[in-house]
Design a protein around this motif. Structure first.
Motif, PDB file in Angstrom:
ATOM      1  N   MET A  73       4.568   1.980   1.501  1.00 11.04           N
ATOM      2  CA  MET A  73       5.457   2.810   0.704  1.00 11.04           C
ATOM      3  C   MET A  73       5.104   4.260   0.949  1.00 11.04           C
ATOM      4  SD  MET A  73       5.974   3.001  -3.434  1.00 11.04           S
ATOM      5  CE  MET A  73       7.117   4.195  -4.167  1.00 11.04           C
ATOM      6  N   HIS A  74       6.111   5.131   1.052  1.00  9.81           N
ATOM      7  CA  HIS A  74       5.886   6.554   1.267  1.00  9.81           C
ATOM      8  C   HIS A  74       6.441   7.369   0.102  1.00  9.81           C
ATOM      9  CE1 HIS A  74       5.371   6.247   5.925  1.00  9.81           C
ATOM     10  NE2 HIS A  74       4.298   5.892   5.241  1.00  9.81           N
ATOM     11  N   ILE A  75       5.585   8.237  -0.440  1.00  7.14           N
ATOM     12  CA  ILE A  75       5.976   9.167  -1.495  1.00  7.14           C
ATOM     13  C   ILE A  75       5.528  10.565  -1.085  1.00  7.14           C
ATOM     14  CG2 ILE A  75       5.882   7.455  -3.337  1.00  7.14           C
ATOM     15  CD1 ILE A  75       3.103   8.459  -4.060  1.00  7.14           C
TER      16      ILE A  75
ATOM     17  N   ARG B 187      11.968   8.559  -1.843  1.00  9.16           N
ATOM     18  CA  ARG B 187      10.856   7.608  -1.779  1.00  9.16           C
ATOM     19  C   ARG B 187      11.369   6.279  -1.222  1.00  9.16           C
ATOM     20  NH1 ARG B 187      10.966   9.170  -7.378  1.00  9.16           N
ATOM     21  NH2 ARG B 187      12.262   7.779  -8.624  1.00  9.16           N
ATOM     22  N   HIS B 188      10.533   5.654  -0.407  1.00 10.20           N
ATOM     23  CA  HIS B 188      11.000   4.478   0.316  1.00 10.20           C
ATOM     24  C   HIS B 188       9.833   3.584   0.717  1.00 10.20           C
ATOM     25  CE1 HIS B 188      10.083   7.589   3.302  1.00 10.20           C
ATOM     26  NE2 HIS B 188       9.730   6.600   4.116  1.00 10.20           N
TER      27      HIS B 188
ATOM     28  N   LEU C  40      -0.455   7.875  13.142  1.00  8.61           N
ATOM     29  CA  LEU C  40      -0.058   7.598  11.771  1.00  8.61           C
ATOM     30  C   LEU C  40       0.109   6.090  11.581  1.00  8.61           C
ATOM     31  CD1 LEU C  40       2.533  10.485  11.335  1.00  8.61           C
ATOM     32  CD2 LEU C  40       0.198  10.385  10.423  1.00  8.61           C
ATOM     33  N   SER C  41       0.344   5.665  10.361  1.00 11.30           N
ATOM     34  CA  SER C  41       0.430   4.229  10.085  1.00 11.30           C
ATOM     35  C   SER C  41       1.644   3.580  10.737  1.00 11.30           C
ATOM     36  CB  SER C  41       0.459   3.989   8.574  1.00 11.30           C
ATOM     37  OG  SER C  41       1.610   4.578   7.998  1.00 11.30           O
ATOM     38  N   GLN C  42       2.733   4.337  10.870  1.00 11.09           N
ATOM     39  CA  GLN C  42       3.920   3.776  11.506  1.00 11.09           C
ATOM     40  C   GLN C  42       3.753   3.778  13.020  1.00 11.09           C
ATOM     41  OE1 GLN C  42       6.372   2.198   9.773  1.00 11.09           O
ATOM     42  NE2 GLN C  42       4.924   2.626   8.110  1.00 11.09           N
ATOM     43  N   PRO C  43       3.944   2.642  13.679  1.00  7.01           N
ATOM     44  CA  PRO C  43       3.716   2.551  15.125  1.00  7.01           C
ATOM     45  C   PRO C  43       4.472   3.620  15.907  1.00  7.01           C
ATOM     46  CG  PRO C  43       4.077   0.374  14.193  1.00  7.01           C
ATOM     47  CD  PRO C  43       4.374   1.356  13.100  1.00  7.01           C
ATOM     48  N   GLY C  44       3.762   4.285  16.814  1.00 11.10           N
ATOM     49  CA  GLY C  44       4.373   5.294  17.676  1.00 11.10           C
ATOM     50  C   GLY C  44       4.475   6.669  17.063  1.00 11.10           C
ATOM     51  N   GLN C  45       4.146   6.814  15.778  1.00 11.57           N
ATOM     52  CA  GLN C  45       4.227   8.099  15.105  1.00 11.57           C
ATOM     53  C   GLN C  45       2.842   8.745  15.072  1.00 11.57           C
ATOM     54  OE1 GLN C  45       7.448   9.125  13.881  1.00 11.57           O
ATOM     55  NE2 GLN C  45       7.901   7.333  15.142  1.00 11.57           N
TER      56      GLN C  45
ATOM     57  N   GLU D 139       0.834  -1.193   0.000  1.00 13.90           N
ATOM     58  CA  GLU D 139       0.000   0.000   0.000  1.00 13.90           C
ATOM     59  C   GLU D 139       0.873   1.250   0.000  1.00 13.90           C
ATOM     60  OE1 GLU D 139      -3.603   2.150   2.537  1.00 13.90           O
ATOM     61  OE2 GLU D 139      -3.185   0.023   2.827  1.00 13.90           O
ATOM     62  N   ILE D 140       0.397   2.282  -0.682  1.00 16.50           N
ATOM     63  CA  ILE D 140       1.150   3.522  -0.827  1.00 16.50           C
ATOM     64  C   ILE D 140       0.487   4.623  -0.006  1.00 16.50           C
ATOM     65  CG2 ILE D 140       1.949   5.277  -2.470  1.00 16.50           C
ATOM     66  CD1 ILE D 140       1.802   3.103  -4.646  1.00 16.50           C
ATOM     67  N   GLU D 141       1.303   5.429   0.651  1.00 17.73           N
ATOM     68  CA  GLU D 141       0.826   6.608   1.369  1.00 17.73           C
ATOM     69  C   GLU D 141       1.570   7.834   0.864  1.00 17.73           C
ATOM     70  OE1 GLU D 141      -0.591   5.045   5.724  1.00 17.73           O
ATOM     71  OE2 GLU D 141       1.519   5.583   5.504  1.00 17.73           O
ATOM     72  N   ALA D 142       0.867   8.961   0.783  1.00 18.64           N
ATOM     73  CA  ALA D 142       1.476  10.227   0.367  1.00 18.64           C
ATOM     74  C   ALA D 142       1.680  11.113   1.592  1.00 18.64           C
ATOM     75  CB  ALA D 142       0.594  10.940  -0.650  1.00 18.64           C
ATOM     76  N   SER D 143       2.884  11.633   1.736  1.00 15.16           N
ATOM     77  CA  SER D 143       3.222  12.487   2.877  1.00 15.16           C
ATOM     78  C   SER D 143       3.340  13.941   2.434  1.00 15.16           C
ATOM     79  CB  SER D 143       4.548  12.044   3.513  1.00 15.16           C
ATOM     80  OG  SER D 143       4.454  10.724   3.993  1.00 15.16           O
ATOM     81  N   GLY D 144       2.582  14.819   3.067  1.00  8.74           N
ATOM     82  CA  GLY D 144       2.698  16.241   2.806  1.00  8.74           C
ATOM     83  C   GLY D 144       3.867  16.840   3.568  1.00  8.74           C
ATOM     84  N   ARG D 145       4.126  18.106   3.325  1.00  9.07           N
ATOM     85  CA  ARG D 145       5.215  18.800   4.029  1.00  9.07           C
ATOM     86  C   ARG D 145       4.998  18.712   5.538  1.00  9.07           C
ATOM     87  NH1 ARG D 145       1.769  23.515   2.396  1.00  9.07           N
ATOM     88  NH2 ARG D 145       2.525  23.203   0.276  1.00  9.07           N
ATOM     89  N   HIS D 146       6.077  18.518   6.288  1.00 13.04           N
ATOM     90  CA  HIS D 146       5.958  18.413   7.736  1.00 13.04           C
ATOM     91  C   HIS D 146       7.312  18.618   8.395  1.00 13.04           C
ATOM     92  CE1 HIS D 146       6.957  14.242   6.461  1.00 13.04           C
ATOM     93  NE2 HIS D 146       7.666  14.229   7.581  1.00 13.04           N
ATOM     94  N   VAL D 147       7.286  18.784   9.711  1.00 17.41           N
ATOM     95  CA  VAL D 147       8.520  18.951  10.475  1.00 17.41           C
ATOM     96  C   VAL D 147       8.537  17.974  11.643  1.00 17.41           C
ATOM     97  CG1 VAL D 147       8.686  21.390   9.863  1.00 17.41           C
ATOM     98  CG2 VAL D 147       7.603  20.738  12.016  1.00 17.41           C
ATOM     99  N   HIS D 148       9.747  17.567  12.018  1.00 16.68           N
ATOM    100  CA  HIS D 148      10.000  16.823  13.237  1.00 16.68           C
ATOM    101  C   HIS D 148      10.810  17.756  14.140  1.00 16.68           C
ATOM    102  CE1 HIS D 148       8.799  12.964  11.390  1.00 16.68           C
ATOM    103  NE2 HIS D 148       9.427  13.405  10.302  1.00 16.68           N
ATOM    104  N   LEU D 149      10.380  17.948  15.362  1.00 14.29           N
ATOM    105  CA  LEU D 149      11.010  18.930  16.243  1.00 14.29           C
ATOM    106  C   LEU D 149      11.774  18.278  17.383  1.00 14.29           C
ATOM    107  CD1 LEU D 149       8.071  21.489  16.590  1.00 14.29           C
ATOM    108  CD2 LEU D 149       9.997  21.583  14.991  1.00 14.29           C
ATOM    109  N   SER D 150      12.901  18.904  17.745  1.00 14.37           N
ATOM    110  CA  SER D 150      13.642  18.523  18.935  1.00 14.37           C
ATOM    111  C   SER D 150      13.002  19.186  20.153  1.00 14.37           C
ATOM    112  CB  SER D 150      15.096  18.968  18.806  1.00 14.37           C
ATOM    113  OG  SER D 150      15.170  20.393  18.812  1.00 14.37           O
TER     114      SER D 150
END
Length: 215
Positions: A185-187, A138-139, A54-59, A23-34
């Motif tokens: 899959m993430h694009i 892409r991964h 989110l689909s990834q556990p813990g996210q 399955e494919i998921e599309a990711s919009g612009r985002h930030v990860h903060l410290s």
């Protein structure tokens, strides 16, 4: 439940006919903060607020939003993803980077050496990052079980074929394997627009060199 059964049957048919389906998921612009970035942007002691898993556990996606300011413009309402990370990271599409005037390279998440910086704006302050802006390569995320079933290993690259009106083959797709992952899959949105993405879309994963759905 009926739709889920139909989707599962369709995936099994596709896998039998073409290869391994993901399955494919599309990711919009985002930030990860410290932690430091959270406090600079939202105030001392502030804790991010979970909005949805989110689909990834813990996210998870947070209720908080920030603005990004580059040499050519500003983007408002940019999503913040949790949990906090050791270093702040900004993930954009190539279109976003062009609009902001940032020369962002294509990188895997966490590979920040040599990436450009940007200014983040929150309700309580601003933060000028010296580095951290990238276009996500892409991964595919795979569990160890699915990686064995697909015949791939962490760090390899594969091809993913997408069928439909805007059929195409994504090449040089990085494989990431971990027991902490769910298989997707993430694009980014540029890639999503190119393949006519819709929610629930699947792709056919092949080891590079095996051929494509056009063969």
């Amino acid at each position: 439940m009926k739709n889920e059964c139909i989707d599962s049957l369709a995936d099994r048919v596709m896998e039998r006919l073409f290869g391994h389906v993901i399955e494919i998921e599309a990711s919009g612009r985002h930030v990860h903060l410290s932690r430091d970035a959270v406090e600079r942007l939202f105030g001392r002691g502030y804790q991010l607020t979970k909005k949805a898993e989110l689909s990834q556990p813990g996210q998870f996606v947070c209720r908080e939003r920030v603005s990004l300011r580059g040499a050519k413009g500003t983007l408002d309402g940019v999503a913040v993803l949790g949990p906090e990370r050791a270093e702040t990271q900004v993930e954009l599409s190539a279109t976003d980077a062009l609009a902001l005037g940032v020369k962002a390279p294509v990188r895997m998440s966490g590979q920040l050496e040599g990436t450009p910086g940007i200014t983040l704006i929150g309700p309580r302050g601003e933060l000028s990052l010296p580095r951290g802006v990238l276009i996500a390569k892409r991964h595919v995320h795979l569990t160890p079980e699915d990686a064995r079933r697909f015949g791939v290993k962490n760090g390899e690259e594969v091809e993913v074929s997408v069928l439909g009106e805007r059929a195409l083959v994504f090449r040089s797709v990085a494989v990431r394997v971990s027991p902490d992952f769910a298989s997707y899959m993430h694009i980014d949105y540029d890639e999503a627009n190119a393949c006519g993405f819709r929610r629930g879309m699947a792709g056919i994963l092949r080891i590079s060199g095996e051929g494509s759905a056009d063969d």
